[in-house]
Design a protein around this motif. Structure first.
Motif, short mmCIF file in Angstrom:
data_model
loop_
_atom_site.label_atom_id
_atom_site.label_comp_id
_atom_site.label_asym_id
_atom_site.label_seq_id
_atom_site.Cartn_x
_atom_site.Cartn_y
_atom_site.Cartn_z
N THR A 128 0.84 -1.19 0.00
CA THR A 128 0.00 0.00 0.00
C THR A 128 0.88 1.24 0.00
O THR A 128 2.07 1.18 0.31
CB THR A 128 -0.92 0.03 1.23
N SER A 129 0.27 2.36 -0.34
CA SER A 129 1.02 3.61 -0.38
C SER A 129 1.38 4.07 1.03
O SER A 129 0.53 4.10 1.92
CB SER A 129 0.17 4.69 -1.08
N ASN A 144 1.01 10.16 6.43
CA ASN A 144 -0.36 9.65 6.44
C ASN A 144 -1.31 10.84 6.38
O ASN A 144 -0.90 11.97 6.07
CB ASN A 144 -0.60 8.80 7.69
N ASN A 145 -2.57 10.60 6.67
CA ASN A 145 -3.55 11.68 6.56
C ASN A 145 -3.34 12.80 7.56
O ASN A 145 -3.88 13.90 7.40
CB ASN A 145 -4.96 11.10 6.71
N ASN A 160 0.67 13.44 2.52
CA ASN A 160 -0.27 12.54 3.17
C ASN A 160 0.14 11.11 2.85
O ASN A 160 1.29 10.87 2.48
CB ASN A 160 -1.71 12.84 2.73
N ASN A 161 -0.78 10.16 2.96
CA ASN A 161 -0.39 8.77 2.74
C ASN A 161 -0.22 8.44 1.26
O ASN A 161 0.25 7.36 0.92
CB ASN A 161 -1.43 7.83 3.36
N ASN A 162 -0.59 9.36 0.37
CA ASN A 162 -0.50 9.08 -1.06
C ASN A 162 0.64 9.80 -1.77
O ASN A 162 1.22 9.26 -2.71
CB ASN A 162 -1.82 9.46 -1.76
N GLU A 163 0.96 11.01 -1.34
CA GLU A 163 1.96 11.79 -2.08
C GLU A 163 2.57 12.87 -1.21
O GLU A 163 1.90 13.46 -0.36
CB GLU A 163 1.32 12.42 -3.33
N SER A 186 5.33 -1.38 0.68
CA SER A 186 4.88 0.00 0.47
C SER A 186 5.39 0.52 -0.87
O SER A 186 6.30 -0.06 -1.47
CB SER A 186 5.38 0.92 1.58
N TYR A 188 5.43 4.74 -2.99
CA TYR A 188 5.10 6.13 -2.71
C TYR A 188 5.44 7.01 -3.91
O TYR A 188 6.37 6.73 -4.67
CB TYR A 188 5.85 6.63 -1.48
N LYS A 189 4.67 8.09 -4.03
CA LYS A 189 4.88 9.07 -5.09
C LYS A 189 5.21 10.41 -4.47
O LYS A 189 4.65 10.78 -3.44
CB LYS A 189 3.62 9.19 -5.96
N TRP A 199 8.23 8.12 -8.57
CA TRP A 199 7.53 6.99 -7.95
C TRP A 199 8.59 6.08 -7.34
O TRP A 199 9.48 5.59 -8.04
CB TRP A 199 6.73 6.21 -8.99
#
Length: 385
Positions: A128-129, A144-145, A160-163, A186, A188-189, A199
């Motif tokens: 997961t990211s 994370n968020n 955040n948890n995505n970028e 994991s 990540y971007k 990426w």
């Protein structure tokens, strides 16, 4: 052997078109009873489009041609074919390598159940990211968020948890490097201050500054990452990795430095790779291997080299050791081999990466003589008895 080549695929083709004779139906039933995987493979054909084209691939029983045709076709977006491309292409490889055994079982008409997996105590979800940011002062932040609130003190960082996005401050500041650490299981971007997108793959680390110097844009990589570099001819972009310098102006490329040998693959544009007193220029579709003493350039298999970025496991003539390394990073596994596993045997196939571990192991079990046992985060691989 020659006269039986592709025999089962002809029966499958007639079954799908409703033209089976009673005798052929019996032969199909025998094949289906050999294993659950055969039944699933037949069902994947029934649910797929362009079945005639798939069966032509299987009839040929040519692993390389099958691989190329299936993977060229799945680019059209037929999800059912893509999901099962590993099973089809890899089972073709298995049939080519073990056709005498398969033919003996089929002609004799003896249903022989193939074991699939050792009993699993649980399943494991795919990566997961997520990542950990280590600021230049040593502060560690789990991305994370909630991390945007924590990063408010660093007004040029939003994550955040995505970028993670690095924003310019408009001020001249000393070049200080932060580190983005992406652990096992994991990915990540991030977007650098110049607009370059990166990426980062599992078990990798990227060191980057909050602001680049005026003469160059330099980052440091340990592991694997895919770069889409923002064009700026006056400020070259440089990736430094284990003694190698990859210099670009604006381009798309992948760097894999999990081992001592660093592999750089160019998708678009042009890059120059330097090591010691040697240098090599790459054009799109080329790669360079760099070791302690050599730079070796060749024609790349872009789908293979960029597969992780395209959310795909792509095994083409990969040994079980190579495959185990990928599974270890993606699912956070400790892989052990038990007994006399044939470590140099090669496998071919593909499957999407956003599947649970059991689905990948099911495909591997189907095309090999290997048994897989999962206990917590431990994966034990041994030869089937």
């Amino acid at each position: 052997m020659k006269e039986n080549k592709g025999h089962i695929s002809k029966i499958i083709q007639k079954f799908l078109s409703g033209q089976l004779t009673a005798e052929e139906q019996k032969q199909l039933d025998v094949w289906l009873n050999l294993s659950m995987q055969n039944r699933k493979l037949l069902e994947s054909f029934r649910q797929a489009k362009n079945i005639e084209e798939d069966l032509f691939v299987v009839r040929k029983l040519d692993a390389n041609k099958a691989w190329n045709k299936l993977n060229n076709k799945h680019r059209t977006g037929i999800k059912s074919i893509r999901k099962w491309s590993f099973g089809i292409a890899a089972s073709i490889t298995f049939l080519v390598g073990s056709f005498v055994v398969w033919r003996t079982e089929f002609v004799a008409g003896i249903p022989k159940e193939r074991p699939v997996l050792a009993e699993q105590k649980q399943d494991i979800a795919p990566a997961t990211s997520g990542a950990i940011l280590v600021l230049a002062d040593g502060t560690k932040i789990a991305l994370n968020n909630d991390s945007t609130k924590i990063l408010t003190k660093n007004n040029n960082l939003v994550g955040n948890n995505n970028e993670l996005i690095v924003k310019g401050t408009g001020q001249t500041i000393p070049v200080q490097y932060n580190s983005l650490i992406v652990p096992k299981a994991s990915f990540y971007k991030m977007t650098l201050v110049d607009g370059t997108k990166v990426w980062v793959n599992a078990l990798s680390q990227l060191k980057f500054p909050a602001q680049f110097s005026k003469i160059e844009r330099r980052v440091f990589l340990d592991g694997e990452a895919y770069f889409e570099v923002a064009h700026n001819p006056n400020q070259p972009f440089i990736v430094e990795s284990k003694g190698n310098e990859i210099k670009v102006l604006g381009t798309h490329f992948n760097v894999n430095s999990y081992t001592a040998q660093v592999r750089t693959t160019l998708a678009e544009g042009k890059v120059e790779v330097r090591r010691n007193n040697q240098h090599v220029e790459l054009s799109p579709g080329e790669y360079v291997w760099s070791s302690t003493d050599n730079l070796i350039k060749g024609e790349a298999d872009l789908q293979r080299d960029l597969s992780w970025h395209n959310n795909e496991f792509y095994f083409k003539k990969e040994t079980i050791v190579d495959i185990a390394h990928q599974l270890s990073r993606w699912y956070d596994l400790d892989v052990k081999f038990r007994g006399n596993v044939q470590l140099d045997k090669e496998y071919t196939g593909s499957i999407e990466r956003d599947v649970k571990l059991s689905q990948v192991l099911e495909m591997l079990s189907y095309v090999s003589n290997l048994k897989f046992e999962v206990d917590g985060r431990k994966l034990i691989i041994e030869t089937k008895s």
